[in-house]
Design a protein around this motif. Structure first.
Motif, PDB file in Angstrom:
ATOM      1  N   ASN A  55       0.796  -1.235   0.000  1.00  0.00           N
ATOM      2  CA  ASN A  55       0.000   0.000   0.000  1.00  0.00           C
ATOM      3  C   ASN A  55       0.829   1.285   0.000  1.00  0.00           C
ATOM      4  O   ASN A  55       0.339   2.333   0.398  1.00  0.00           O
ATOM      5  N   ILE A  56       2.086   1.199  -0.423  1.00  0.00           N
ATOM      6  CA  ILE A  56       2.923   2.409  -0.493  1.00  0.00           C
ATOM      7  C   ILE A  56       3.485   2.514  -1.908  1.00  0.00           C
ATOM      8  O   ILE A  56       3.914   1.515  -2.478  1.00  0.00           O
ATOM      9  N   ALA A  57       3.462   3.752  -2.442  1.00  0.00           N
ATOM     10  CA  ALA A  57       3.963   3.942  -3.809  1.00  0.00           C
ATOM     11  C   ALA A  57       5.473   3.688  -3.857  1.00  0.00           C
ATOM     12  O   ALA A  57       6.226   4.231  -3.061  1.00  0.00           O
ATOM     13  N   LEU A  58       5.882   2.829  -4.791  1.00  0.00           N
ATOM     14  CA  LEU A  58       7.304   2.549  -5.020  1.00  0.00           C
ATOM     15  C   LEU A  58       7.626   3.032  -6.420  1.00  0.00           C
ATOM     16  O   LEU A  58       6.960   2.640  -7.370  1.00  0.00           O
ATOM     17  N   CYS A  59       8.653   3.884  -6.537  1.00  0.00           N
ATOM     18  CA  CYS A  59       9.004   4.404  -7.865  1.00  0.00           C
ATOM     19  C   CYS A  59      10.476   4.159  -8.135  1.00  0.00           C
ATOM     20  O   CYS A  59      11.299   4.178  -7.215  1.00  0.00           O
ATOM     21  N   ILE A  60      10.789   3.959  -9.415  1.00  0.00           N
ATOM     22  CA  ILE A  60      12.185   3.866  -9.832  1.00  0.00           C
ATOM     23  C   ILE A  60      12.565   5.217 -10.435  1.00  0.00           C
ATOM     24  O   ILE A  60      11.838   5.748 -11.282  1.00  0.00           O
ATOM     25  N   SER A  61      13.683   5.753  -9.980  1.00  0.00           N
ATOM     26  CA  SER A  61      14.115   7.059 -10.493  1.00  0.00           C
ATOM     27  C   SER A  61      14.326   6.977 -12.006  1.00  0.00           C
ATOM     28  O   SER A  61      14.894   6.014 -12.527  1.00  0.00           O
TER      29      SER A  61
END
Ligand SMILES: [Zn+2]
Ligand SMILES: [Zn+2]
Length: 365
Positions: free
Chosen positions: A349-355
């Motif tokens: 439930n947490i946004a995970l982003c790749i730079s």
């Protein structure tokens, strides 16, 4: 989830105990108790990456390379390190680095590089010694299972693809409780007791010692538990530097160069010639891996792929092995996906982003 919860999750995968002595893999800035709004994963943490984190609504940056490496004596913005940390603090973005600990675990940076190259039967190129301990504990037969289960739950007895590993042998234990004792068997101030006991032996990673011993004490019925801890000389096949494996189909050296370019985001390869006509066994190490050139040769590698190789170090391949320098960034950029894949399997439930920023400071003309 708190920032400390995410750090803990990462360390379950790559324990900070496995980082090299010169490293600074840790939470570098930010409040560990703060709630995580989103996570941005990068190879390097720069000012642009902090800005990207803010734009994407992330208040935690997970980087492979620690932005603060040697220690800071001032924070005036005099260089990119100070400016990045100042910006992170001003914008309320925490920075966490998982560095040589991620290089040193089996499924870490080099295994990931090996997998991208299609290598099979991947092993650690240079396993580390002195990372394992053995516990020997003596326990009455009645409580042997309970103690073993507690030890296994605390992380003892995991060897390669096997869990719940232990060795037991039976014998007689003797003891005589004094007046102050509160014995499980016999009475305070009583006579000599003789009890049928089991000697239980288990192996565990040395950094788990405190939790393994606590689990042992909690499950063991005796007031005074008899045990020994041994530091093992054994090499740990699951912890160490680099990786080595085999290509499914051997390739002539020139074809191998093209193969590497097809598999990895590499535009330039610096390499040495080899007198070998076929490349099958390949060693790899993400980042600065020149220290493993001799090990790769000794392990019979036909080619060794790494980065940051100096002029004289290229000579060390001696024509026995093709030595490829593909660039530090190029050899580790896939680490972003490695961290992403691991965290996305643990967090929902947490946004995970790749730079999306290329932090490579090097250009090729
Ligand atoms: Zn690395
Ligand atoms: Zn690196």
């Amino acid at each position: 989830m708190k920032i400390s919860d995410i750090c803990k999750l990462v360390e379950d995968f790559a324990s900070s105990a496995y980082q090299e002595s010169y490293d600074n893999a840790r939470l570098i800035c930010g409040n560990p108790q703060a709630e995580v709004l989103g996570v941005l994963i990068t190879l390097d943490c720069t000012e642009e990456v902090i800005e990207e984190a803010v734009e994407k609504g992330c208040n935690l940056v997970i980087a492979h390379h620690p932005i603060v490496f040697k220690g800071l004596k001032s924070l005036t913005g005099a260089n990119y390190v100070e400016r990045t940390v100042i910006k992170a603090i001003q914008k309320n973005v925490a920075i966490y680095a998982v560095h040589t600990n991620l290089d040193n675990v089996y499924y870490g940076v080099s295994h990931n590089l090996a997998t991208r190259l299609g290598l099979q039967n991947v092993r650690i190129l240079q396993p580390k010694a002195h990372t394992l301990e053995k516990l020997v504990v003596f326990c009455p037969l009645s409580h042997s299972l309970q103690v073993r289960e507690a030890l296994h739950a605390a992380g003892a007895g995991q060897i390669g693809n096997y869990k719940n590993c232990s060795f037991r042998s039976k014998g007689l234990g003797t003891f005589q409780p004094n007046e102050q004792a509160n014995p499980f068997i016999g009475q305070a101030g009583g006579g000599l007791e003789e009890v049928e006991e089991e000697r239980i032996e288990v192996i565990y990673p040395a950094h788990l010692q405190a939790q393994v011993l606590a689990a042992m004490r909690a499950a063991h019925p005796y007031e005074e538990v008899a045990y020994y801890v041994h530091r093992l000389e054994n090499y740990n096949q699951e912890v160490g530097s680099g990786a080595i494996g085999e290509l499914e189909n051997a390739l002539p050296p020139v074809d191998f160069l093209q193969y590497v370019k097809n598999k990895l985001p590499v535009s330039v390869i610096r390499y040495t010639h080899t007198h070998k006509t076929q490349i099958r066994r390949v060693a790899v190490c993400g980042g600065s891996g020149a220290f493993l050139i001799h090990t790769a040769r000794r392990q019979g590698a036909d080619a060794y792929i790494t980065a940051d190789v100096k002029y004289h170090e290229f000579f060390d391949a001696e024509g026995e092995m093709m030595l490829l320098d593909i660039g530090h960034y190029e050899s580790e950029v896939h680490t972003k996906e490695l961290i992403y894949a691991y965290l996305s399997s643990k967090i929902r439930n947490i946004a995970l982003c790749i730079s999306e920023i290329s932090t490579n400071p090097i250009n090729y003309f």
